[in-house]
Write a protein that holds these residues in place. Structure first.
Motif, PDB file in Angstrom:
ATOM      1  N   PRO A 113      43.000 -23.027   5.951  1.00 57.87           N
ATOM      2  CA  PRO A 113      42.840 -23.357   7.371  1.00 57.87           C
ATOM      3  C   PRO A 113      42.301 -24.763   7.615  1.00 57.87           C
ATOM      4  CG  PRO A 113      40.927 -22.148   6.626  1.00 57.87           C
ATOM      5  CD  PRO A 113      41.836 -22.281   5.432  1.00 57.87           C
ATOM      6  N   TRP A 114      42.158 -25.549   6.567  1.00 53.81           N
ATOM      7  CA  TRP A 114      41.440 -26.806   6.675  1.00 53.81           C
ATOM      8  C   TRP A 114      42.329 -28.008   6.358  1.00 53.81           C
ATOM      9  CZ3 TRP A 114      35.731 -26.885   4.670  1.00 53.81           C
ATOM     10  CH2 TRP A 114      35.096 -28.039   5.100  1.00 53.81           C
ATOM     11  N   ARG A 172      40.628 -21.991  12.225  1.00 54.22           N
ATOM     12  CA  ARG A 172      41.942 -22.137  12.868  1.00 54.22           C
ATOM     13  C   ARG A 172      41.783 -22.228  14.387  1.00 54.22           C
ATOM     14  NH1 ARG A 172      45.790 -21.591   9.026  1.00 54.22           N
ATOM     15  NH2 ARG A 172      45.353 -20.258   7.227  1.00 54.22           N
ATOM     16  N   LEU A 173      40.878 -21.410  14.933  1.00 54.81           N
ATOM     17  CA  LEU A 173      40.631 -21.426  16.370  1.00 54.81           C
ATOM     18  C   LEU A 173      40.113 -22.798  16.819  1.00 54.81           C
ATOM     19  CD1 LEU A 173      40.461 -19.731  19.026  1.00 54.81           C
ATOM     20  CD2 LEU A 173      38.100 -19.211  18.390  1.00 54.81           C
ATOM     21  N   LEU A 174      39.269 -23.418  15.981  1.00 51.30           N
ATOM     22  CA  LEU A 174      38.676 -24.710  16.318  1.00 51.30           C
ATOM     23  C   LEU A 174      39.529 -25.893  15.858  1.00 51.30           C
ATOM     24  CD1 LEU A 174      34.945 -23.942  15.407  1.00 51.30           C
ATOM     25  CD2 LEU A 174      35.988 -23.980  17.680  1.00 51.30           C
ATOM     26  N   HIS A 175      40.699 -25.594  15.312  1.00 52.04           N
ATOM     27  CA  HIS A 175      41.647 -26.642  14.868  1.00 52.04           C
ATOM     28  C   HIS A 175      40.994 -27.602  13.867  1.00 52.04           C
ATOM     29  CE1 HIS A 175      44.466 -25.218  17.871  1.00 52.04           C
ATOM     30  NE2 HIS A 175      43.517 -25.320  18.794  1.00 52.04           N
ATOM     31  N   PHE A 176      40.356 -27.022  12.856  1.00 49.46           N
ATOM     32  CA  PHE A 176      39.734 -27.839  11.825  1.00 49.46           C
ATOM     33  C   PHE A 176      40.748 -28.717  11.099  1.00 49.46           C
ATOM     34  CE2 PHE A 176      35.310 -27.200  10.135  1.00 49.46           C
ATOM     35  CZ  PHE A 176      34.773 -26.757  11.325  1.00 49.46           C
ATOM     36  N   ASN A 177      41.999 -28.281  11.095  1.00 49.35           N
ATOM     37  CA  ASN A 177      43.016 -29.009  10.326  1.00 49.35           C
ATOM     38  C   ASN A 177      43.751 -30.063  11.147  1.00 49.35           C
ATOM     39  OD1 ASN A 177      44.545 -27.398  11.957  1.00 49.35           O
ATOM     40  ND2 ASN A 177      45.735 -26.443  10.321  1.00 49.35           N
TER      41      ASN A 177
END
Length: 303
Positions: free
Chosen positions: A198-199, A15-20
């Motif tokens: 989160p993906w 979520r922190l790395l904005h995988f989605n």
């Protein structure tokens, strides 16, 4: 079984790395398509893949087609055609190459890895037909051949398995890792799972699916294999985690395939994410070992 530390840390990190970012909004999906059209990603295998696997590549009709051949066995037990995932917009990545190589070495089979055209250039129908050709070619060269796909690649290989069944070919194994099965994204259980994933997300997935279907209806089994008739398919092996918006459709596939008389083996990991057998977690490593073992068993004693 309680979650391991690595599994519990992955969701907040993603979520922190904005995988989605590709999937959470329609614009995110469109931006990803534009980016990949302007700046195509590298797709070749890592230089240090495995010492016990030989990598070869041919270029056929615009497709790079790799083969991973185990070097520790005198005669491979058969073949597997592996189609990678990535939302039909992302190229094959290191984790997918590692899984393909693990299958080649661990099961003693030749793994064929096509680098297929992605959206907006690639579409479901032509890609499925080419994968069908590759399965037939692998069977001629290497013996009994199954298919394997993760995520979007799971959609492709299950669609190909249905087409091959229609041509009188029953595959010895179809391995699906968190497959995309119904591109209408209409399963009523998806909204309940969505907050835990989160993906992946459905807004962007709908945009990508609309591009991927080409001129076919989204309910055509070449696009959404969950709408196919499963009677006569060979054995299915399916891996899914419960923190994956594709998980509800996995349960529908299991129910419908078993009702049609298909042998189905389901490996569902509570609390695990999309394509968990590729992730660097204890559950992921367990899943990968099981997967390799199932391929080895199926191709050494084909159905």
């Amino acid at each position: 079984m309680p979650l391991d530390v690595a599994s519990s840390l992955l969701p907040p990190l993603m979520r922190l790395l904005h995988f989605n970012r590709t999937f959470v909004t329609e614009e995110g999906a469109r931006a990803r398509m534009r980016e990949r059209t302007l700046r195509p990603a590298a797709y070749g295998p890592p230089r240090t893949l495995r010492s016990d696997v030989r990598v070869d590549v041919v270029h056929d009709r615009g497709w790079p087609v790799y083969t991973l051949t185990p070097t520790a066995v005198e005669r491979p037990a058969g073949g597997v055609v592996y189609v990678h995932g990535g939302g039909w917009v992302n190229e094959i990545v290191r984790q997918q190459w590692r899984l393909a190589a693990a299958v080649a070495a661990g099961a003693g089979v030749v793994v064929t890895v096509p680098v297929y055209p992605l959206v907006p250039r690639g579409t479901a129908g032509p890609v499925r037909e080419r994968v069908v050709e590759l399965v037939r070619a692998s069977a001629e060269r290497h013996g009994p051949t199954g298919v394997m796909g993760d995520s979007a690649g799971g959609q492709v290989v299950l669609s190909a398995a249905l087409a091959l069944r229609d041509q009188g070919v029953r595959l010895p194994v179809t391995v699906l890792v968190s497959p995309a099965l119904d591109l209408t994204w209409s399963n009523p259980r998806i909204p309940a799972v969505q907050p835990t994933d989160p993906w992946l997300a459905t807004p962007g997935a709908r945009v990508l699916a609309d591009a991927w279907r080409g001129d076919l209806p989204v309910t055509d089994p070449a696009v959404s294999p969950l709408f196919g008739d499963f009677a006569g398919l060979g054995p299915l092996t399916l891996f899914t985690g419960t923190r994956d918006v594709l998980n509800p459709d996995a349960h529908l596939l299991v129910a419908r395939a078993r009702a049609a008389g298909v042998e189905v083996e389901l490996f569902e990991e509570p609390g695990q994410l999309h394509v968990y057998p590729m992730l660097p977690t204890p559950a992921g490593r367990r899943g990968a070992r099981v997967l390799v073992g199932r391929v080895a068993r199926a191709l050494r004693t084909p159905a």
